[in-house]
Design a protein around this motif. Structure first.
Motif, mmCIF file in Angstrom:
data_model
loop_
_atom_site.group_PDB
_atom_site.id
_atom_site.type_symbol
_atom_site.label_atom_id
_atom_site.label_comp_id
_atom_site.label_asym_id
_atom_site.label_seq_id
_atom_site.Cartn_x
_atom_site.Cartn_y
_atom_site.Cartn_z
ATOM 1 N N PRO A 141 -61.731 -96.590 -33.442
ATOM 2 C CA PRO A 141 -60.822 -95.751 -34.038
ATOM 3 C C PRO A 141 -60.775 -94.377 -33.306
ATOM 4 C CG PRO A 141 -62.089 -96.693 -35.627
ATOM 5 C CD PRO A 141 -62.884 -97.402 -34.350
ATOM 6 N N MET A 142 -61.888 -93.783 -32.951
ATOM 7 C CA MET A 142 -61.784 -92.373 -32.214
ATOM 8 C C MET A 142 -61.384 -92.532 -30.878
ATOM 9 S SD MET A 142 -65.371 -90.686 -32.899
ATOM 10 C CE MET A 142 -66.412 -92.049 -32.671
ATOM 11 N N GLY A 153 -49.175 -97.169 -37.335
ATOM 12 C CA GLY A 153 -48.996 -97.058 -38.867
ATOM 13 C C GLY A 153 -47.723 -97.268 -39.215
ATOM 14 N N GLN A 154 -46.639 -96.943 -38.354
ATOM 15 C CA GLN A 154 -45.354 -97.244 -38.692
ATOM 16 C C GLN A 154 -45.205 -98.730 -38.858
ATOM 17 O OE1 GLN A 154 -41.711 -96.950 -37.002
ATOM 18 N NE2 GLN A 154 -41.883 -94.434 -36.925
ATOM 19 N N ILE A 155 -45.866 -99.616 -37.840
ATOM 20 C CA ILE A 155 -45.761 -101.024 -37.950
ATOM 21 C C ILE A 155 -46.364 -101.526 -39.207
ATOM 22 C CG2 ILE A 155 -46.236 -103.030 -36.800
ATOM 23 C CD1 ILE A 155 -45.021 -101.472 -34.111
ATOM 24 N N MET A 156 -47.577 -101.226 -39.330
ATOM 25 C CA MET A 156 -48.591 -101.951 -40.276
ATOM 26 C C MET A 156 -48.064 -101.376 -41.894
ATOM 27 S SD MET A 156 -52.232 -102.004 -38.710
ATOM 28 C CE MET A 156 -53.126 -102.462 -39.985
ATOM 29 N N PHE A 157 -47.566 -100.219 -41.960
ATOM 30 C CA PHE A 157 -47.099 -99.692 -43.220
ATOM 31 C C PHE A 157 -45.580 -99.832 -43.511
ATOM 32 C CE2 PHE A 157 -50.595 -96.985 -45.217
ATOM 33 C CZ PHE A 157 -51.496 -97.623 -44.409
ATOM 34 N N VAL A 190 -52.771 -89.445 -44.550
ATOM 35 C CA VAL A 190 -54.253 -89.164 -44.812
ATOM 36 C C VAL A 190 -54.902 -90.528 -44.418
ATOM 37 C CG1 VAL A 190 -55.768 -88.929 -46.882
ATOM 38 C CG2 VAL A 190 -53.796 -87.551 -46.823
ATOM 39 N N PHE A 191 -54.415 -91.582 -44.686
ATOM 40 C CA PHE A 191 -55.164 -92.949 -44.614
ATOM 41 C C PHE A 191 -55.485 -92.872 -42.974
ATOM 42 C CE2 PHE A 191 -55.229 -97.027 -42.817
ATOM 43 C CZ PHE A 191 -56.198 -97.656 -43.762
ATOM 44 N N TRP A 192 -54.444 -92.890 -42.210
ATOM 45 C CA TRP A 192 -54.854 -92.816 -40.680
ATOM 46 C C TRP A 192 -55.852 -91.834 -40.350
ATOM 47 C CZ3 TRP A 192 -54.334 -97.157 -38.487
ATOM 48 C CH2 TRP A 192 -53.580 -98.239 -39.176
ATOM 49 N N VAL A 261 -48.811 -87.782 -36.355
ATOM 50 C CA VAL A 261 -47.806 -87.726 -37.246
ATOM 51 C C VAL A 261 -46.515 -87.933 -36.899
ATOM 52 C CG1 VAL A 261 -47.082 -85.978 -39.153
ATOM 53 C CG2 VAL A 261 -49.512 -86.467 -38.688
ATOM 54 N N PHE A 262 -46.405 -87.119 -35.661
ATOM 55 C CA PHE A 262 -45.081 -87.242 -35.203
ATOM 56 C C PHE A 262 -44.475 -88.638 -34.753
ATOM 57 C CE2 PHE A 262 -42.460 -87.087 -31.243
ATOM 58 C CZ PHE A 262 -41.126 -86.016 -31.592
ATOM 59 N N THR A 263 -45.175 -89.252 -34.161
ATOM 60 C CA THR A 263 -45.065 -90.853 -33.876
ATOM 61 C C THR A 263 -44.813 -91.732 -35.229
ATOM 62 O OG1 THR A 263 -47.186 -91.048 -33.357
ATOM 63 C CG2 THR A 263 -45.870 -91.082 -31.597
ATOM 64 N N MET A 264 -45.254 -91.383 -36.173
ATOM 65 C CA MET A 264 -45.236 -92.215 -37.246
ATOM 66 C C MET A 264 -44.179 -91.705 -38.454
ATOM 67 S SD MET A 264 -48.242 -93.618 -39.914
ATOM 68 C CE MET A 264 -49.105 -92.311 -40.773
#
Lengths: 319, 276
Positions: A141-142, A153-157, A190-192, A261-264
């Motif tokens: 993740p890091m 984030g966009q795709i999974m959510f 917050v989740f991501w 945040v910008f990409t999501m």
């Protein structure tokens, strides 16, 4: 002129500072070098960093005192502190600031608690193979590019095609509109943030736990069987430096947060996820008002410097 | 063997917890790779498909039809150049910070730290205007230079620690032999500091490779880096999920490899030396 006179007797020059912080004895000899050598070592980095990191700031101050709009560059009249006055009384600016700190205040305790839990599990002896795998997994993740985290984030959510709603469906939760709803979008961020930075906290704390001398920990465990007592009275003092670093860096990184945040969400829906860096980017590059954006950036810079001064004053290890 | 009876969760609990941690960390990565192997029709199935006919066409398309191959080269050129410059300029400064005592050291140190804290948008605004007035938007050199604002501090930080761990007696003995400071630095300390230099180079590379905001603001086509291209896929009417995730995978895999190589020093790098 005698050669010695050209040498900088640095230890003498330091008199004023010596009152606060005595120079360690061992450095006395090596500390005295010809000025030319000394500047030769230090100046390339300092000059470069000043040219790319400070000179532009001077220009930003100049911009911030003008009505400087990218759509009408023929006229950029001087307006004094007007932009600053606008920013300081602008609820949009302070709302974005508030959201940024809300993100920090919600995400950071989760990251610290979960990170500490993970570190304590990994610190226990046994299950070596599984723990090595877990430790390596924490790196993923890091290392993931922040922009890619946003895309994921966009795709999974996603409401219809997202795997998160599918998984929630298995436990009987109806599909959630994550990205399209103000509150849920903030929750997704917050989740991501938690996903990406809990491993960081875990590894920092794990590093802290390994600095506890083995004999002390062994002795404590013979005395008590409560893990809490061991944590509180034996391990905690060794965790403080890591905890401090986490506090400082998470604060700084949240103030810097942009890519993910910008990409999501692009700060949306509405302005529900518009953190401070996104707001300044929008004003400067999508509303083209460079003057106002520069004033916002300068105020952000002042807040950052004050915060880091405070933090460093209270916590940080020095050179 | 020590006994942890009541204080340790049972072996089964531990296994479950560890499995949960691993799953939590790896699942998004798994889903990214999985989606990159889906055709658009499969990607738009509701509910999402877990088992399907794998296709590599997304990789083929992004690499040969979209600008992704070139953007990966751009990312590589920028990241390698800025890392090289950061090492070249940063290691002597780190040596000076580790070995010489001088006035203003405290202020210099604070300044380096502050660079780590400041939001990139603060520099992006004036940099954009300055670079535009020199007609240098969309060039590699601009990104290479601005990435030094975070790479130089990280190199200086890690290498100062590294130089300090080299015993001073080595320097002092060499001074008695009549060696100059530069000679000592190049022939003695630099080779001994190789591990720290390698780690800081890896970090420089990762940070530069991952960077999005400056790339978004300062490049258009020619010098556009891979993350900026990946984001530009989101601008169309229908989102090409497979392509986006194929590009993402191409961006992320090299970083993860590097991060795993440096995983032992990861904490040190990310905390700028504040934690060992």
């Amino acid at each position: 002129m005698p050669g010695a006179a050209r040498e900088v007797r640095i230890s003498m020059l330091q008199k004023t500072q010596d009152l606060e912080r005595p120079v360690p004895k061992e450095s006395m000899n090596a500390g005295t070098v010809p000025r030319g050598t000394f500047l030769g070592f230090l100046s390339p980095a300092v000059v470069t960093l000043a040219a790319i990191g400070i000179a532009p700031l001077a220009f930003a101050i100049w911009t911030s005192m003008r009505d400087y709009n990218l759509t009408r560059l023929q006229r950029t009249p001087f307006v004094g502190l007007e932009n600053y006055a606008t920013v300081l009384t602008d609820s949009v600016f302070w709302d974005a600031m508030g959201r940024t700190f809300t993100l920090l205040i919600i995400a950071l305790p989760v990251q610290i608690a979960a990170g500490l839990g993970i570190a304590l599990i990994l610190h226990r002896p046994g299950l070596t193979f599984l723990k090595t795998i877990a430790r390596l997994s924490l790196v993923i993740p890091m290392a993931t590019t922040y922009a890619v985290v946003g895309l994921l984030g966009q795709i999974m959510f996603n409401l219809k095609y997202g795997v998160v709603n599918q998984l929630l469906g298995f436990i009987g939760i109806t599909p959630v509109n994550w990205i399209g709803d103000p509150t849920n979008a903030f929750a997704a961020i917050v989740f991501w943030d938690v996903w990406q930075w809990t491993p960081f906290c875990a590894l920092v704390f794990l590093a802290g736990l390994t600095t506890v001398p083995g004999e002390i920990e062994e002795a404590a465990r013979l005395e008590t069987k409560s893990w809490w007592t061991v944590l509180r009275y034996v391990q905690l003092p060794f965790l403080v430096p890591g905890l401090t670093a986490v506090l400082i860096l998470r604060t700084a990184d949240t103030l810097k947060q942009f890519d993910m945040v910008f990409t999501m969400t692009r700060g949306g829906p509405g302005s529900s996820t518009e953190l401070i860096s996104l707001l300044i980017q929008r004003i400067g590059f999508r509303a083209f008002d460079q003057g106002l954006a520069s004033a916002q950036a300068m105020i952000l810079l002042v807040i950052t410097i004050v915060l880091s001064r405070l933090y460093i004053h209270f916590f940080y290890r020095e050179v | 063997m020590r006994e942890h009876t009541t204080s340790t969760p049972s072996l089964a609990t531990q296994v479950v917890l560890l499995a949960a941690i691993i799953l939590f960390c790896l699942f998004p990565f798994y889903w990214m790779v999985l989606t990159s192997l889906k055709t658009q029709i499969v990607a738009l199935q509701t509910p999402p498909a877990w088992i399907f006919d794998v296709t590599f066409s997304n990789y083929y398309e992004v690499l040969f039809e979209n600008a992704v191959a070139r953007s990966l080269v751009n990312s590589l050129v920028v990241a390698v150049s800025t890392t090289f410059l950061a090492i070249l300029l940063g290691t002597p400064a780190a040596y000076a910070l580790a070995r010489f005592e001088f006035r203003g050291k405290r202020e210099l140190w604070f300044w380096f730290i502050t660079n780590r804290m400041v939001s990139p948008i603060v520099l992006a605004l004036p940099f954009f205007l300055i670079v535009r007035s020199f007609d240098m938007l969309d060039t590699h050199i601009v990104l290479i230079l601005i990435y030094l604002t975070f790479n130089l501090p990280i190199v200086i930080w890690i290498c100062t620690d590294q130089f300090r761990s080299i015993p001073r007696e080595i320097d002092e003995a060499a001074i008695l032999e009549g060696a100059s400071q530069w000679r000592i630095f190049f022939s003695l300390c630099l080779p001994l500091a190789a591990p720290g230099i390698a780690v800081s180079a890896i970090f420089s590379f990762i940070f530069s490779w991952n960077e999005l905001m400056y790339a978004l603001v300062l490049t258009r086509n020619v010098a556009k880096t891979a993350p900026a291209v990946a984001v530009s896929f989101m601008e169309g009417y229908s989102l090409p999920y497979g392509k986006i995730m194929a590009t993402s995978t191409l961006i992320v895999v090299p970083v993860i490899i590097f991060a795993l190589i440096a995983s032992k020093q990861l904490v040190r790098g990310l905390t700028m030396g504040a934690v060992k």
